[in-house]
Design a protein around this motif. Sequence first.
Motif, PDB file in Angstrom:
ATOM      1  N   LEU A   1       0.826  -1.213   0.000  1.00 27.93           N
ATOM      2  CA  LEU A   1       0.000   0.000   0.000  1.00 27.93           C
ATOM      3  C   LEU A   1       0.857   1.259   0.000  1.00 27.93           C
ATOM      4  O   LEU A   1       0.526   2.242  -0.667  1.00 27.93           O
ATOM      5  CB  LEU A   1      -0.958  -0.012   1.187  1.00 27.93           C
ATOM      6  N   ARG A   2       1.969   1.237   0.736  1.00 24.48           N
ATOM      7  CA  ARG A   2       2.883   2.385   0.724  1.00 24.48           C
ATOM      8  C   ARG A   2       3.350   2.665  -0.698  1.00 24.48           C
ATOM      9  O   ARG A   2       3.325   3.813  -1.159  1.00 24.48           O
ATOM     10  CB  ARG A   2       4.091   2.102   1.630  1.00 24.48           C
ATOM     11  N   GLU A   3       3.759   1.626  -1.415  1.00 23.51           N
ATOM     12  CA  GLU A   3       4.235   1.807  -2.786  1.00 23.51           C
ATOM     13  C   GLU A   3       3.132   2.366  -3.678  1.00 23.51           C
ATOM     14  O   GLU A   3       3.379   3.256  -4.487  1.00 23.51           O
ATOM     15  CB  GLU A   3       4.774   0.492  -3.344  1.00 23.51           C
ATOM     16  N   LEU A   4       1.918   1.841  -3.536  1.00 17.97           N
ATOM     17  CA  LEU A   4       0.798   2.347  -4.334  1.00 17.97           C
ATOM     18  C   LEU A   4       0.530   3.817  -4.016  1.00 17.97           C
ATOM     19  O   LEU A   4       0.279   4.615  -4.919  1.00 17.97           O
ATOM     20  CB  LEU A   4      -0.443   1.495  -4.104  1.00 17.97           C
TER      21      LEU A   4
ATOM     22  N   LEU B   1       4.073 -14.255  -3.345  1.00 18.32           N
ATOM     23  CA  LEU B   1       3.550 -13.462  -2.223  1.00 18.32           C
ATOM     24  C   LEU B   1       2.882 -12.192  -2.713  1.00 18.32           C
ATOM     25  O   LEU B   1       1.789 -11.834  -2.246  1.00 18.32           O
ATOM     26  CB  LEU B   1       4.666 -13.115  -1.238  1.00 18.32           C
ATOM     27  N   LEU B   2       3.522 -11.504  -3.640  1.00 17.75           N
ATOM     28  CA  LEU B   2       2.935 -10.270  -4.165  1.00 17.75           C
ATOM     29  C   LEU B   2       1.621 -10.570  -4.881  1.00 17.75           C
ATOM     30  O   LEU B   2       0.635  -9.850  -4.707  1.00 17.75           O
ATOM     31  CB  LEU B   2       3.916  -9.560  -5.100  1.00 17.75           C
ATOM     32  N   THR B   3       1.588 -11.645  -5.653  1.00 17.10           N
ATOM     33  CA  THR B   3       0.360 -12.039  -6.341  1.00 17.10           C
ATOM     34  C   THR B   3      -0.758 -12.288  -5.334  1.00 17.10           C
ATOM     35  O   THR B   3      -1.887 -11.806  -5.508  1.00 17.10           O
ATOM     36  CB  THR B   3       0.607 -13.307  -7.188  1.00 17.10           C
ATOM     37  N   THR B   4      -0.466 -13.010  -4.281  1.00 13.84           N
ATOM     38  CA  THR B   4      -1.467 -13.322  -3.254  1.00 13.84           C
ATOM     39  C   THR B   4      -1.944 -12.071  -2.543  1.00 13.84           C
ATOM     40  O   THR B   4      -3.143 -11.861  -2.352  1.00 13.84           O
ATOM     41  CB  THR B   4      -0.888 -14.328  -2.243  1.00 13.84           C
ATOM     42  N   ARG B   5      -1.017 -11.213  -2.146  1.00 15.48           N
ATOM     43  CA  ARG B   5      -1.389  -9.995  -1.411  1.00 15.48           C
ATOM     44  C   ARG B   5      -2.215  -9.059  -2.290  1.00 15.48           C
ATOM     45  O   ARG B   5      -3.197  -8.481  -1.841  1.00 15.48           O
ATOM     46  CB  ARG B   5      -0.156  -9.258  -0.888  1.00 15.48           C
ATOM     47  N   LEU B   6      -1.830  -8.902  -3.543  1.00 13.24           N
ATOM     48  CA  LEU B   6      -2.600  -8.047  -4.449  1.00 13.24           C
ATOM     49  C   LEU B   6      -3.992  -8.637  -4.699  1.00 13.24           C
ATOM     50  O   LEU B   6      -4.975  -7.896  -4.756  1.00 13.24           O
ATOM     51  CB  LEU B   6      -1.852  -7.833  -5.754  1.00 13.24           C
ATOM     52  N   ALA B   7      -4.086  -9.964  -4.824  1.00 15.18           N
ATOM     53  CA  ALA B   7      -5.395 -10.601  -5.025  1.00 15.18           C
ATOM     54  C   ALA B   7      -6.297 -10.341  -3.823  1.00 15.18           C
ATOM     55  O   ALA B   7      -7.496 -10.079  -3.983  1.00 15.18           O
ATOM     56  CB  ALA B   7      -5.230 -12.099  -5.256  1.00 15.18           C
ATOM     57  N   THR B   8      -5.748 -10.390  -2.623  1.00 13.31           N
ATOM     58  CA  THR B   8      -6.530 -10.092  -1.424  1.00 13.31           C
ATOM     59  C   THR B   8      -7.002  -8.652  -1.444  1.00 13.31           C
ATOM     60  O   THR B   8      -8.171  -8.360  -1.174  1.00 13.31           O
ATOM     61  CB  THR B   8      -5.705 -10.367  -0.146  1.00 13.31           C
ATOM     62  N   LEU B   9      -6.113  -7.724  -1.782  1.00 12.82           N
ATOM     63  CA  LEU B   9      -6.484  -6.308  -1.823  1.00 12.82           C
ATOM     64  C   LEU B   9      -7.525  -6.020  -2.902  1.00 12.82           C
ATOM     65  O   LEU B   9      -8.444  -5.228  -2.683  1.00 12.82           O
ATOM     66  CB  LEU B   9      -5.237  -5.444  -2.019  1.00 12.82           C
TER      67      LEU B   9
ATOM     68  N   ALA C   1     -11.312   2.926  -0.667  1.00  6.26           N
ATOM     69  CA  ALA C   1     -10.882   2.190   0.527  1.00  6.26           C
ATOM     70  C   ALA C   1      -9.358   2.187   0.639  1.00  6.26           C
ATOM     71  O   ALA C   1      -8.804   2.316   1.737  1.00  6.26           O
ATOM     72  CB  ALA C   1     -11.421   0.764   0.498  1.00  6.26           C
ATOM     73  N   GLY C   2      -8.672   2.042  -0.479  1.00  4.70           N
ATOM     74  CA  GLY C   2      -7.206   2.063  -0.471  1.00  4.70           C
ATOM     75  C   GLY C   2      -6.659   3.431  -0.114  1.00  4.70           C
ATOM     76  O   GLY C   2      -5.685   3.550   0.621  1.00  4.70           O
ATOM     77  N   ARG C   3      -7.294   4.470  -0.643  1.00  7.60           N
ATOM     78  CA  ARG C   3      -6.855   5.831  -0.294  1.00  7.60           C
ATOM     79  C   ARG C   3      -7.096   6.100   1.191  1.00  7.60           C
ATOM     80  O   ARG C   3      -6.268   6.716   1.851  1.00  7.60           O
ATOM     81  CB  ARG C   3      -7.543   6.857  -1.185  1.00  7.60           C
ATOM     82  N   ASP C   4      -8.213   5.601   1.730  1.00  6.93           N
ATOM     83  CA  ASP C   4      -8.493   5.771   3.158  1.00  6.93           C
ATOM     84  C   ASP C   4      -7.477   5.048   4.035  1.00  6.93           C
ATOM     85  O   ASP C   4      -7.275   5.425   5.192  1.00  6.93           O
ATOM     86  CB  ASP C   4      -9.897   5.254   3.502  1.00  6.93           C
ATOM     87  N   ALA C   5      -6.839   4.013   3.513  1.00  4.78           N
ATOM     88  CA  ALA C   5      -5.828   3.277   4.278  1.00  4.78           C
ATOM     89  C   ALA C   5      -4.586   4.125   4.551  1.00  4.78           C
ATOM     90  O   ALA C   5      -3.760   3.752   5.388  1.00  4.78           O
ATOM     91  CB  ALA C   5      -5.445   1.986   3.556  1.00  4.78           C
ATOM     92  N   LEU C   6      -4.463   5.264   3.899  1.00  5.44           N
ATOM     93  CA  LEU C   6      -3.310   6.140   4.152  1.00  5.44           C
ATOM     94  C   LEU C   6      -3.238   6.548   5.620  1.00  5.44           C
ATOM     95  O   LEU C   6      -2.163   6.680   6.185  1.00  5.44           O
ATOM     96  CB  LEU C   6      -3.368   7.382   3.251  1.00  5.44           C
ATOM     97  N   VAL C   7      -4.379   6.712   6.248  1.00 10.21           N
ATOM     98  CA  VAL C   7      -4.393   7.082   7.658  1.00 10.21           C
ATOM     99  C   VAL C   7      -3.790   5.949   8.504  1.00 10.21           C
ATOM    100  O   VAL C   7      -3.072   6.194   9.473  1.00 10.21           O
ATOM    101  CB  VAL C   7      -5.825   7.460   8.078  1.00 10.21           C
TER     102      VAL C   7
END
Length: 158
Positions: free
Chosen positions: A33-36, A56-64, A91-97
């Motif tokens: 999320l930081r990178e995004l 791992l990246l594939t799995t994490r991105l699929a979850t997101l 939702a991803g932008r809100d995760a910045l907090v």
Amino acid sequence: MRTTGFEPLPESVACSIERAVSVLGERWTPLILRELHLGVVRFADIQQRLGIATNLLTTRLATLVGAGVVEKRPYREAGARTRYEYHLTDAGRDALVVLGALQQWGDRHLPRQAGPSFTRHDRRTGARLDVSFTDPDGHAVPLEAVRMVYRGGRQPAA
């Protein structure tokens, strides 16, 4: 281990912290999320910057993506196959907090000798920012004045 996306928790899981951790709580997820949030949206670029294994990246991105935090957008460079960029949803932008709070906590309790790797600033004014609880009028509330109140549902594990 699931690799195809996100399976929502049952409605009986009432605690929002538990529900959020099911999506955001894995070690690599805040870093992705930081990178995004920094504008790095292509799989290969995220992988290179983080040094994360492809699976791992594939799995994490699929979850997101499955949880609606990130959306996939196809792109294709000349002569290459279709690939995907990953873009933050609301939702991803809100995760910045959440990321800001983690960073602020880390800067205070696990500081680097060289100082913070990032700082938070207002895009409009350039002023440095802190993450805090605010009252309905927008005033910061000191942590010692914050109380969490249990409101029902399945009691969180102690």
